[in-house]
Design an enzyme around this catalytic site. Structure first.
Site, PDB file in Angstrom:
ATOM      1  N   ASP A  85       1.434  -1.064   0.378  1.00  8.72           N
ATOM      2  CA  ASP A  85       0.025  -0.110  -0.166  1.00  8.72           C
ATOM      3  C   ASP A  85       0.695   1.159   0.273  1.00  8.72           C
ATOM      4  O   ASP A  85       1.572   1.408   1.155  1.00  8.72           O
ATOM      5  CB  ASP A  85      -0.894  -0.189   1.213  1.00  8.72           C
ATOM      6  CG  ASP A  85      -1.853   0.779   1.380  1.00  8.72           C
ATOM      7  OD1 ASP A  85      -1.961   1.321   0.270  1.00  8.72           O
ATOM      8  OD2 ASP A  85      -2.927   1.307   2.152  1.00  8.72           O
ATOM      9  N   ALA A  86       1.027   1.427  -1.325  1.00  8.84           N
ATOM     10  CA  ALA A  86       2.019   2.733  -1.463  1.00  8.84           C
ATOM     11  C   ALA A  86       1.386   4.389  -1.775  1.00  8.84           C
ATOM     12  O   ALA A  86       1.622   5.876  -1.959  1.00  8.84           O
ATOM     13  CB  ALA A  86       3.546   2.344  -1.941  1.00  8.84           C
ATOM     14  N   LYS A  87       0.677   4.017  -3.103  1.00  6.14           N
ATOM     15  CA  LYS A  87      -0.447   5.033  -3.327  1.00  6.14           C
ATOM     16  C   LYS A  87       0.356   6.273  -3.944  1.00  6.14           C
ATOM     17  O   LYS A  87      -0.067   6.874  -3.878  1.00  6.14           O
ATOM     18  CB  LYS A  87      -1.369   6.003  -2.134  1.00  6.14           C
ATOM     19  CG  LYS A  87      -2.373   4.974  -1.407  1.00  6.14           C
ATOM     20  CD  LYS A  87      -2.930   5.625  -0.348  1.00  6.14           C
ATOM     21  CE  LYS A  87      -4.427   4.891  -0.155  1.00  6.14           C
ATOM     22  NZ  LYS A  87      -3.443   3.967   1.249  1.00  6.14           N
ATOM     23  N   ARG A  88       1.235   5.486  -4.961  1.00  6.21           N
ATOM     24  CA  ARG A  88       2.657   6.317  -5.685  1.00  6.21           C
ATOM     25  C   ARG A  88       1.054   6.822  -6.320  1.00  6.21           C
ATOM     26  O   ARG A  88       0.814   5.967  -7.470  1.00  6.21           O
ATOM     27  CB  ARG A  88       3.359   5.426  -6.550  1.00  6.21           C
ATOM     28  CG  ARG A  88       3.904   4.416  -4.756  1.00  6.21           C
ATOM     29  CD  ARG A  88       4.846   5.634  -3.980  1.00  6.21           C
ATOM     30  NE  ARG A  88       6.130   4.506  -3.036  1.00  6.21           N
ATOM     31  CZ  ARG A  88       6.440   5.342  -2.459  1.00  6.21           C
ATOM     32  NH1 ARG A  88       6.611   6.794  -1.828  1.00  6.21           N
ATOM     33  NH2 ARG A  88       7.497   5.169  -1.569  1.00  6.21           N
ATOM     34  N   THR A 145      -0.948  -0.097  -4.657  1.00  4.69           N
ATOM     35  CA  THR A 145      -1.768   1.197  -4.752  1.00  4.69           C
ATOM     36  C   THR A 145      -0.912   1.964  -5.090  1.00  4.69           C
ATOM     37  O   THR A 145      -0.187   2.254  -5.124  1.00  4.69           O
ATOM     38  CB  THR A 145      -2.706   1.089  -3.612  1.00  4.69           C
ATOM     39  OG1 THR A 145      -0.922   1.621  -2.723  1.00  4.69           O
ATOM     40  CG2 THR A 145      -3.442  -0.058  -2.753  1.00  4.69           C
TER      41      THR A 145
END
Length: 273
Positions: A93-96, A120
């Site tokens: 879960d990094a939401k880059r 993510t």
């Protein structure tokens, strides 16, 4: 095995749609880990062992590890999961979200450094910012769509010229234009079940990562009704804090296992209605 293959196998073999997030917060660790230099690793591996029988995968949140300068411990945790539970996918879960040249480095971080099965990402900068992740044809790209936080509506609910909200435009793009290798999924929150149902209707059986149950208050029956795919799967329903911090006492692993089992069983019960 691709991400989607591994996920489908986990859904079937584990008979579970529950994903457990790994969000280590030292202030909430059990007392027995206080002061230990490897406390993050010991805690997360203890949670993994306790909950593995009840889940379809694990979702480490990279910011929690980076803030603690614990990236090396995250590496160890990912290796531990791959070695002991190779059938369970890891969703980093990094939401880059950044321009292509920078995104290439973020993709390498997720898929080569941590060897995650999926990551993510944030679609705000468009397809070229996601392409470096999509180029890893066996790895999952989990795109933010309609998030569980209260401010998600600020932008995601904005109406476009065709009358559709932005989050449905994102869902369409992912499902019908960006999913060339069949490894995409969407993030849609359990706290917005009406929007979740609209996304499911728009994307067919595309997998959905659904945060927001447990500590965020999302309702499991409503989530399952809105998010289930045609075969009754299609969801990675994530719980983090409610599982991780079920107890700060000596029984912390047993308590985490108990909450994970109860949550899995509640999802199963909702599916059977």
């Amino acid at each position: 095995m691709t991400f989607i293959d591994k996920l489908r196998h986990a859904w079937a073999s584990q008979d579970s749609l529950l994903m457990v997030g790994l969000d280590p917060n030292l202030q909430r660790f059990p007392a027995e880990l206080a002061g230990k230099p490897d406390a993050v690793r010991v805690f997360c591996e203890g949670i993994v062992d306790a909950t593995a029988p009840y889940v379809c995968g694990f979702k480490p949140q990279i910011a929690y590890f980076a803030a603690l300068r614990a990236e090396d411990q995250l590496l160890d945790i990912c290796r531990y999961i791959r070695g002991r539970y190779p059938h369970l996918p890891i969703v980093l879960d990094a939401k880059r979200g950044d321009i292509g040249s920078t995104a290439t480095q973020y993709a390498r971080e997720a898929f080569e450094r941590y060897e995650a099965d999926a990551v993510t990402v944030n679609p705000y900068m468009g397809q070229d910012s996601l392409q470096p992740y999509l180029d890893y044809t066996d790895r999952g790209v989990v795109v933010l769509c309609r998030t569980s936080n209260p401010g998600g509506a600020d932008l995601q609910d904005l109406r476009l010229a065709d009358g559709n909200p932005l989050y449905l435009h994102v869902a369409d793009r992912v499902a019908h234009r960006w999913n060339a290798h069949g490894q995409c999924a969407l993030v849609v929150g359990a706290t917005v079940p009406d929007e979740l149902a609209q996304v499911r209707a728009r994307v067919g059986d595309l997998p959905l990562l659904i945060p927001g149950i447990g500590a965020q208050g999302g309702d499991i029956p409503a989530t399952v009704r809105a998010g289930r795919a045609s075969d009754g799967t299609g969801m990675m329903i994530n719980s983090s804090r409610a599982v991780l911090y079920a107890s700060q006492g000596a029984d912390w692993t047993q308590a985490a296992a108990g909450v994970a089992q109860q949550t899995r069983d509640a999802i199963r019960a909702a599916l059977s209605r």
